[in-house]
Design a protein around this motif. Sequence first.
Motif, PDB file in Angstrom:
ATOM      1  N   LEU A   1       8.442   1.076 -17.458  1.00 15.49           N
ATOM      2  CA  LEU A   1       8.833   2.147 -16.545  1.00 15.49           C
ATOM      3  C   LEU A   1       9.640   3.230 -17.249  1.00 15.49           C
ATOM      4  O   LEU A   1       9.470   4.428 -16.994  1.00 15.49           O
ATOM      5  N   LEU A   2      10.532   2.813 -18.135  1.00 18.30           N
ATOM      6  CA  LEU A   2      11.394   3.791 -18.810  1.00 18.30           C
ATOM      7  C   LEU A   2      10.610   4.656 -19.778  1.00 18.30           C
ATOM      8  O   LEU A   2      10.750   5.885 -19.787  1.00 18.30           O
ATOM      9  N   LEU A   3       9.769   4.033 -20.603  1.00 15.97           N
ATOM     10  CA  LEU A   3       9.015   4.797 -21.600  1.00 15.97           C
ATOM     11  C   LEU A   3       7.854   5.566 -20.978  1.00 15.97           C
ATOM     12  O   LEU A   3       7.567   6.700 -21.370  1.00 15.97           O
ATOM     13  N   GLY A   4       7.180   4.959 -20.012  1.00 19.60           N
ATOM     14  CA  GLY A   4       6.000   5.594 -19.449  1.00 19.60           C
ATOM     15  C   GLY A   4       6.284   6.705 -18.471  1.00 19.60           C
ATOM     16  O   GLY A   4       5.537   7.687 -18.406  1.00 19.60           O
ATOM     17  N   HIS A   5       7.357   6.579 -17.694  1.00 22.90           N
ATOM     18  CA  HIS A   5       7.637   7.584 -16.663  1.00 22.90           C
ATOM     19  C   HIS A   5       9.010   8.234 -16.820  1.00 22.90           C
ATOM     20  O   HIS A   5       9.129   9.445 -16.670  1.00 22.90           O
ATOM     21  N   GLY A   6      10.038   7.451 -17.126  1.00 21.51           N
ATOM     22  CA  GLY A   6      11.388   8.004 -17.200  1.00 21.51           C
ATOM     23  C   GLY A   6      11.536   9.039 -18.287  1.00 21.51           C
ATOM     24  O   GLY A   6      11.891  10.203 -18.028  1.00 21.51           O
ATOM     25  N   PHE A   7      11.256   8.670 -19.530  1.00 19.42           N
ATOM     26  CA  PHE A   7      11.363   9.611 -20.640  1.00 19.42           C
ATOM     27  C   PHE A   7      10.397  10.770 -20.493  1.00 19.42           C
ATOM     28  O   PHE A   7      10.723  11.914 -20.833  1.00 19.42           O
ATOM     29  N   ALA A   8       9.191  10.481 -20.011  1.00 20.99           N
ATOM     30  CA  ALA A   8       8.189  11.539 -19.862  1.00 20.99           C
ATOM     31  C   ALA A   8       8.648  12.596 -18.857  1.00 20.99           C
ATOM     32  O   ALA A   8       8.523  13.802 -19.111  1.00 20.99           O
TER      33      ALA A   8
ATOM     34  N   LEU B   1      -1.192   4.962 -16.830  1.00 14.19           N
ATOM     35  CA  LEU B   1      -0.919   3.935 -17.836  1.00 14.19           C
ATOM     36  C   LEU B   1       0.303   3.103 -17.454  1.00 14.19           C
ATOM     37  O   LEU B   1       0.297   1.866 -17.604  1.00 14.19           O
ATOM     38  N   THR B   2       1.346   3.754 -16.959  1.00 16.63           N
ATOM     39  CA  THR B   2       2.551   3.032 -16.536  1.00 16.63           C
ATOM     40  C   THR B   2       2.237   2.035 -15.434  1.00 16.63           C
ATOM     41  O   THR B   2       2.677   0.872 -15.469  1.00 16.63           O
ATOM     42  N   LEU B   3       1.452   2.450 -14.457  1.00 17.03           N
ATOM     43  CA  LEU B   3       1.147   1.570 -13.334  1.00 17.03           C
ATOM     44  C   LEU B   3       0.173   0.458 -13.734  1.00 17.03           C
ATOM     45  O   LEU B   3       0.302  -0.670 -13.252  1.00 17.03           O
ATOM     46  N   LEU B   4      -0.776   0.751 -14.597  1.00 12.81           N
ATOM     47  CA  LEU B   4      -1.699  -0.298 -15.051  1.00 12.81           C
ATOM     48  C   LEU B   4      -0.955  -1.385 -15.829  1.00 12.81           C
ATOM     49  O   LEU B   4      -1.191  -2.584 -15.633  1.00 12.81           O
ATOM     50  N   LEU B   5      -0.038  -0.988 -16.708  1.00 13.49           N
ATOM     51  CA  LEU B   5       0.749  -1.972 -17.443  1.00 13.49           C
ATOM     52  C   LEU B   5       1.651  -2.769 -16.504  1.00 13.49           C
ATOM     53  O   LEU B   5       1.837  -3.982 -16.682  1.00 13.49           O
ATOM     54  N   SER B   6       2.204  -2.091 -15.489  1.00 13.32           N
ATOM     55  CA  SER B   6       3.041  -2.806 -14.514  1.00 13.32           C
ATOM     56  C   SER B   6       2.218  -3.828 -13.734  1.00 13.32           C
ATOM     57  O   SER B   6       2.690  -4.949 -13.480  1.00 13.32           O
ATOM     58  N   VAL B   7       1.007  -3.460 -13.360  1.00 15.20           N
ATOM     59  CA  VAL B   7       0.136  -4.406 -12.659  1.00 15.20           C
ATOM     60  C   VAL B   7      -0.156  -5.614 -13.545  1.00 15.20           C
ATOM     61  O   VAL B   7      -0.129  -6.771 -13.075  1.00 15.20           O
ATOM     62  N   CYS B   8      -0.408  -5.388 -14.823  1.00 14.51           N
ATOM     63  CA  CYS B   8      -0.667  -6.513 -15.741  1.00 14.51           C
ATOM     64  C   CYS B   8       0.552  -7.431 -15.850  1.00 14.51           C
ATOM     65  O   CYS B   8       0.408  -8.669 -15.852  1.00 14.51           O
ATOM     66  N   VAL B   9       1.742  -6.837 -15.916  1.00 16.09           N
ATOM     67  CA  VAL B   9       2.961  -7.659 -16.007  1.00 16.09           C
ATOM     68  C   VAL B   9       3.140  -8.493 -14.750  1.00 16.09           C
ATOM     69  O   VAL B   9       3.449  -9.696 -14.813  1.00 16.09           O
TER      70      VAL B   9
ATOM     71  N   MET C   1       5.964 -14.340  -2.471  1.00 15.44           N
ATOM     72  CA  MET C   1       5.614 -13.733  -1.182  1.00 15.44           C
ATOM     73  C   MET C   1       6.649 -12.715  -0.729  1.00 15.44           C
ATOM     74  O   MET C   1       6.308 -11.751  -0.026  1.00 15.44           O
ATOM     75  N   LEU C   2       7.909 -12.883  -1.129  1.00 17.00           N
ATOM     76  CA  LEU C   2       8.937 -11.913  -0.773  1.00 17.00           C
ATOM     77  C   LEU C   2       8.680 -10.545  -1.416  1.00 17.00           C
ATOM     78  O   LEU C   2       9.187  -9.531  -0.937  1.00 17.00           O
ATOM     79  N   GLN C   3       7.896 -10.543  -2.499  1.00 17.24           N
ATOM     80  CA  GLN C   3       7.604  -9.281  -3.193  1.00 17.24           C
ATOM     81  C   GLN C   3       6.248  -8.691  -2.787  1.00 17.24           C
ATOM     82  O   GLN C   3       5.720  -7.832  -3.485  1.00 17.24           O
ATOM     83  N   LEU C   4       5.706  -9.151  -1.670  1.00 16.63           N
ATOM     84  CA  LEU C   4       4.386  -8.673  -1.251  1.00 16.63           C
ATOM     85  C   LEU C   4       4.404  -7.176  -0.966  1.00 16.63           C
ATOM     86  O   LEU C   4       3.479  -6.442  -1.351  1.00 16.63           O
ATOM     87  N   TYR C   5       5.450  -6.695  -0.309  1.00 16.53           N
ATOM     88  CA  TYR C   5       5.523  -5.257  -0.002  1.00 16.53           C
ATOM     89  C   TYR C   5       5.648  -4.436  -1.284  1.00 16.53           C
ATOM     90  O   TYR C   5       5.085  -3.336  -1.381  1.00 16.53           O
ATOM     91  N   VAL C   6       6.375  -4.949  -2.273  1.00 12.77           N
ATOM     92  CA  VAL C   6       6.488  -4.245  -3.548  1.00 12.77           C
ATOM     93  C   VAL C   6       5.125  -4.130  -4.213  1.00 12.77           C
ATOM     94  O   VAL C   6       4.779  -3.091  -4.797  1.00 12.77           O
ATOM     95  N   MET C   7       4.319  -5.179  -4.124  1.00 10.97           N
ATOM     96  CA  MET C   7       2.980  -5.121  -4.689  1.00 10.97           C
ATOM     97  C   MET C   7       2.104  -4.111  -3.957  1.00 10.97           C
ATOM     98  O   MET C   7       1.254  -3.448  -4.565  1.00 10.97           O
ATOM     99  N   VAL C   8       2.324  -3.971  -2.655  1.00 11.74           N
ATOM    100  CA  VAL C   8       1.591  -2.944  -1.902  1.00 11.74           C
ATOM    101  C   VAL C   8       1.975  -1.552  -2.387  1.00 11.74           C
ATOM    102  O   VAL C   8       1.114  -0.667  -2.562  1.00 11.74           O
ATOM    103  N   LEU C   9       3.266  -1.332  -2.631  1.00 17.23           N
ATOM    104  CA  LEU C   9       3.714  -0.036  -3.153  1.00 17.23           C
ATOM    105  C   LEU C   9       3.118   0.235  -4.530  1.00 17.23           C
ATOM    106  O   LEU C   9       2.713   1.368  -4.827  1.00 17.23           O
ATOM    107  N   MET C  10       3.085  -0.782  -5.359  1.00 16.62           N
ATOM    108  CA  MET C  10       2.511  -0.612  -6.694  1.00 16.62           C
ATOM    109  C   MET C  10       1.034  -0.252  -6.602  1.00 16.62           C
ATOM    110  O   MET C  10       0.552   0.636  -7.330  1.00 16.62           O
ATOM    111  N   GLY C  11       0.290  -0.906  -5.721  1.00 15.82           N
ATOM    112  CA  GLY C  11      -1.114  -0.564  -5.547  1.00 15.82           C
ATOM    113  C   GLY C  11      -1.310   0.840  -4.997  1.00 15.82           C
ATOM    114  O   GLY C  11      -2.210   1.567  -5.440  1.00 15.82           O
TER     115      GLY C  11
END
Length: 365
Positions: free
Chosen positions: A266-273, A221-229, A173-183
Amino acid sequence: MDAEVRVQRPNGSRPAGCRSDLQKIYWHLCDTWGIAVQAATALGFVICVVTTLGLLVRWRHVSREPGRRAALLLFLLATAGVFALPFSFVISLSAETCPIRVFLFGMSFAIAFGALVARGLALLDVGLALGWREVGVILALALVQAIIAAEWLLVVLVRDDRPCAFSQPEFAMLQLYVMVLMGAALVVALRFLRAAYVTYSYSHTAKMRRHAKLQAGLLVLTLLLSVCVWVTWITLLTYGNLVTGHRPDWDDPVIGVALAVNGWVLLLGHGFAQVRFLCQREGCAKNPPLDFTGWTSSTTEPAAEPKPGTDNSRFQLDVDERRDQAMELFGIPMKEINAEKNYRIPRPTATNINQPYDHYYEHRA
């Protein structure tokens, strides 16, 4: 022999690779999953640090789009924080690791997903996230999570004077706001993906359209994989481990593995890109325009001024003589014009300039 190798404890047993005098909170350091997580996260952390230093070195020489570079630096620092967090889960929960888990966990992901939100808005040409305002959007979004985590720590540790202990649902529940940002980042990325494939502009070249499509696809793709994790580790932490009977033995390993996987996503999908896109844009900006001056004239000698003349001067003189003879034959003398004489044609002038019709009306009256 087996009893000497493994010492039973309430939430597990001491791995065979650990020394007998090693404290219980460090037993995961020599466990199989702990070693694998440490190796994966250490490599990712080093790559993030090296990439960040490389961008800082290039910043001194190239100042193109400084706001976008600063936003990318914040994202890389947040990703490095994600790679550093598993060490606090490899070590068992204690008074020292608890604030790190509660505060830095949410802050690292809030900055990372906030950077993805700001990047998506900037790609959509939203004025709120253009230039240095992209950095402001990231910091403003991360500040909310900092307030949430700090308030929880103050209430639990200071006011209630309790040890830093929390249940698995409370941590989720402490990460609820982070999940909102991800969405929110996923929604913005999907909108940019739709704009990249549907919207057509004659001002954009084919290369720019391919660049936009690739960037949109990687962001989604980066965000979809993050949501799955995140769905996986939250489900296992709050429900799966309890049903399978592996709570609390699998709680820390689940979060540690999830952090390592999400960090690499995050590193491969967005950082390096983003680093590659920036380097490509700098390379295109450094290429000078084509110069064709050397193909037509010498660059060392000035071009000669055009000289007045005709193609055939003898032919022109012959034509002039015949024209003069013809004019004299018809009685028109050809004489040279004297520049001192006035050849202007006289024009009539009005005698009464101010009131030219007064004389007419007087006679009529």
